[in-house]
Design an enzyme around this catalytic site. Structure first.
Site, PDB file in Angstrom:
ATOM      1  N   LYS A   1       0.816  -1.218   0.000  1.00  0.00           N
ATOM      2  CA  LYS A   1       0.000   0.000   0.000  1.00  0.00           C
ATOM      3  C   LYS A   1       0.849   1.267   0.000  1.00  0.00           C
ATOM      4  CE  LYS A   1      -2.439  -0.552   3.543  1.00  0.00           C
ATOM      5  NZ  LYS A   1      -2.249   0.300   4.699  1.00  0.00           N
TER       6      LYS A   1
ATOM      7  N   ARG B   1      -9.537   2.927   9.180  1.00  0.00           N
ATOM      8  CA  ARG B   1      -9.245   1.559   9.604  1.00  0.00           C
ATOM      9  C   ARG B   1     -10.416   0.951  10.361  1.00  0.00           C
ATOM     10  NH1 ARG B   1      -3.273   2.238   9.561  1.00  0.00           N
ATOM     11  NH2 ARG B   1      -2.280   0.277  10.065  1.00  0.00           N
TER      12      ARG B   1
ATOM     13  N   ARG C   1      10.585  -6.216   5.026  1.00  0.00           N
ATOM     14  CA  ARG C   1      10.387  -4.782   4.768  1.00  0.00           C
ATOM     15  C   ARG C   1      11.418  -3.911   5.494  1.00  0.00           C
ATOM     16  NH1 ARG C   1       4.611  -1.970   5.713  1.00  0.00           N
ATOM     17  NH2 ARG C   1       4.823  -2.559   7.885  1.00  0.00           N
TER      18      ARG C   1
ATOM     19  N   ARG D   1      11.238  -1.395  10.634  1.00  0.00           N
ATOM     20  CA  ARG D   1      10.323  -0.682  11.526  1.00  0.00           C
ATOM     21  C   ARG D   1      10.273  -1.363  12.883  1.00  0.00           C
ATOM     22  NH1 ARG D   1       4.674   0.758   8.604  1.00  0.00           N
ATOM     23  NH2 ARG D   1       3.890  -0.211  10.491  1.00  0.00           N
TER      24      ARG D   1
ATOM     25  N   ARG E   1      -1.153  -7.197  14.278  1.00  0.00           N
ATOM     26  CA  ARG E   1      -1.719  -6.233  13.336  1.00  0.00           C
ATOM     27  C   ARG E   1      -2.574  -6.914  12.281  1.00  0.00           C
ATOM     28  NH1 ARG E   1       3.590  -4.167  12.659  1.00  0.00           N
ATOM     29  NH2 ARG E   1       3.230  -3.611  10.512  1.00  0.00           N
TER      30      ARG E   1
END
Ligand code: AMP
Length: 220
Positions: free
Chosen positions: A17, A93, A130, A162, A173
């Site tokens: 995204k 969300r 990532r 992250r 998540r």
């Protein structure tokens, strides 16, 4: 000049995204509004709000709806978003946030909400690899790193993993997405605003699919 656009991208974390929103923001010349990036900036600034936000983010929890709606409402008030539009990344969300968004953007509304669809196994693998720029939020991965060792190609910032990309926080998540955010897909479908786009394959192909879908929805 290409006219602006008012877009929302939904999708599990790791669906690509962030990357696609950045590309769409350049294509349509509209601001990329990422609530996650805004919160991470507040955390870095060390404000009292930032410290509170950090607690939620570390725990893999969502911040309260009223706080998030306030932040987005303020951002959508600025001149650039009012005149050109926006691509929203990470908001809404929850159904409460989605309801607030339609109110905030009324009467012009949004052109389209896109569900960027990527299977769960692919998402898990992407999240584990990532890497992201600490300063501008550009996404990389272990397989597609920046040109120079962990220095962002775009702004020269540090490219890091992250803090909330730990295995435990990722699992939490994804569960949270299934519980809170997935119902939004049906909700937006009911409003006639949703299109589903296949998020697998090369990022350039995904961008082409997104632009084709969006252009079908925008007013001429
Ligand atoms: P993201 O970068 O979009 O994955 O966001 C990182 C974290 O920021 C999330 O796991 C939440 O804790 C928080 N966050 C971002 N956007 C929202 C939102 N719209 N509502 C509530 N919490 C959010």
């Amino acid at each position: 000049m290409i006219p602006g656009a008012r877009l929302v991208l939904l999708g599990r974390q790791g669906a690509g995204k962030g990357t696609q929103c950045a590309r769409l923001s350049r294509h349509y010349v509209v601001p990329h509004i990422s609530t996650g990036d805004m919160l991470r900036a507040a955390v870095r600034e060390g404000t009292e709000f930032g410290r509170k936000a950090e607690e939620y983010m570390h725990a893999g929890e969502l911040l309260p709806d009223d706080i998030m709606v306030g932040i987005v409402d303020e951002r959508l008030e600025s001149d650039d978003t009012r005149t050109r539009g926006f691509v929203l990344d990470g908001f809404p969300r929850t159904v409460a946030q989605a309801e607030a968004l339609l109110e905030i953007t009324s009467p012009r509304g949004i052109n389209v909400v896109i569900d960027l669809e990527v299977p769960r196994e692919v998402v898990l693998a992407r999240l584990a690899s990532r890497r992201v720029c600490n300063d501008c939020g550009t996404n990389y991965s272990v397989d597609l790193p920046p040109k120079y060792d962990m220095v962002c190609d775009v702004c020269g910032g540090d490219v890091v993993q992250r803090d909330d990309d730990t295995e435990k926080a990722i699992a939490q998540r994804l569960a949270l997405y299934d519980r809170e955010t997935e119902p939004l897909i049906e909700w937006f479908q009911g409003k006639g605003l949703l299109d589903v786009v296949d998020g697998t394959g090369h990022p350039d192909d995904v961008t082409d699919r997104l632009v084709r879908t969006i252009d079908r929805r925008r007013e001429p």
